[in-house]
Design a protein around this motif. Structure first.
Motif, PDB file in Angstrom:
ATOM      1  N   ILE A 137       0.841  -1.207   0.000  1.00 58.22           N
ATOM      2  CA  ILE A 137       0.000   0.000   0.000  1.00 58.22           C
ATOM      3  C   ILE A 137       0.874   1.253   0.000  1.00 58.22           C
ATOM      4  O   ILE A 137       0.616   2.215  -0.723  1.00 58.22           O
ATOM      5  CB  ILE A 137      -0.956  -0.010   1.215  1.00 58.22           C
ATOM      6  CG1 ILE A 137      -2.003  -1.109   1.047  1.00 58.22           C
ATOM      7  CG2 ILE A 137      -1.635   1.345   1.384  1.00 58.22           C
ATOM      8  CD1 ILE A 137      -2.918  -1.277   2.250  1.00 58.22           C
ATOM      9  N   ASN A 188      -2.313  -1.996  -3.838  1.00 57.30           N
ATOM     10  CA  ASN A 188      -3.317  -2.487  -2.899  1.00 57.30           C
ATOM     11  C   ASN A 188      -2.661  -3.403  -1.882  1.00 57.30           C
ATOM     12  O   ASN A 188      -1.492  -3.781  -2.023  1.00 57.30           O
ATOM     13  CB  ASN A 188      -4.409  -3.251  -3.664  1.00 57.30           C
ATOM     14  CG  ASN A 188      -5.189  -2.351  -4.593  1.00 57.30           C
ATOM     15  OD1 ASN A 188      -5.496  -1.216  -4.248  1.00 57.30           O
ATOM     16  ND2 ASN A 188      -5.487  -2.847  -5.779  1.00 57.30           N
ATOM     17  N   PHE A 189      -3.436  -3.795  -0.859  1.00 63.31           N
ATOM     18  CA  PHE A 189      -2.915  -4.705   0.167  1.00 63.31           C
ATOM     19  C   PHE A 189      -2.460  -6.009  -0.487  1.00 63.31           C
ATOM     20  O   PHE A 189      -3.220  -6.630  -1.238  1.00 63.31           O
ATOM     21  CB  PHE A 189      -4.003  -4.974   1.213  1.00 63.31           C
ATOM     22  CG  PHE A 189      -3.511  -5.699   2.427  1.00 63.31           C
ATOM     23  CD1 PHE A 189      -2.774  -5.042   3.388  1.00 63.31           C
ATOM     24  CD2 PHE A 189      -3.794  -7.043   2.596  1.00 63.31           C
ATOM     25  CE1 PHE A 189      -2.324  -5.700   4.519  1.00 63.31           C
ATOM     26  CE2 PHE A 189      -3.348  -7.720   3.727  1.00 63.31           C
ATOM     27  CZ  PHE A 189      -2.611  -7.030   4.679  1.00 63.31           C
TER      28      PHE A 189
END
Length: 185
Positions: free
Chosen positions: A95, A100-101
């Protein structure tokens, strides 16, 4: 030297010798599964479970309380917390790099790490999942084993050698106030 604990452990030279021979192989197999977790079938979940079961095998052979004293709670908490920290850390790093994660390709595109996806998955598999699973398996075993200490059973009317002390020949049915909370006070 720790105080001896009256548990259900019975020393058996056959079991102790067998575990001494088998444990190094199961530990090695668990580590093999863990290190191949991201590349091959099997994986770190199974590897962590095998490593945890190796500790359980040692506890069955050499006694639960000596194993619990050898493998302190702080070590188990460290395993689980360290695994969670690695898992969350890798995810949050992606992140921080604008993805994104657990978006592993950010390690390759932003940091220039060759094959960044593979290394991100390796970190999660080896440093995260395997540690969490091994720690949880051993912790659950110790928690379950500690649930019914002999002192508590005898206090509630059970004697391990003579059966229930109420003379009924079966399970004690006295549901007095002490039996609700275990009566260990």
């Amino acid at each position: 030297m720790a105080d001896p604990v009256d548990d259900t452990y019975t020393e058996s030279q056959v079991i102790m010798t067998a575990v001494k021979i088998i444990a190094p192989f199961t530990l090695t197999y668990g580590l093999f599964m863990t290190f191949h977790g991201a590349d091959t079938p099997g994986g770190s979940f199974q590897g962590g479970a095998i490593i945890g079961v190796t500790i359980l095998m040692l506890a069955f052979a050499f006694g639960i309380e000596p194993t619990r004293q050898w493998l302190k709670n702080s070590v188990l908490v460290g395993l689980v917390a360290g695994g969670v920290a690695v898992f969350v850390g890798v995810g949050l790093a992606a992140i921080a790099l604008g993805g994104n994660f657990l978006q592993y390709d950010r390690f390759e595109t932003v940091l220039g790490i060759p094959d960044g996806t593979k290394w991100g998955m390796e970190a999660i598999e080896i440093g995260g999942i395997a540690l969490i699973v091994a720690g949880v398996v051993v912790t659950l075993f110790f928690a379950t084993a500690a649930g019914f200490p002999p002192k508590l059973r005898e206090h509630n009317g059970h004697s391990r050698r003579n059966g229930p002390s109420d003379g009924s020949g079966g399970v004690a049915t006295d549901a007095g106030p002490d039996s609700v909370d275990g009566g260990d006070d």
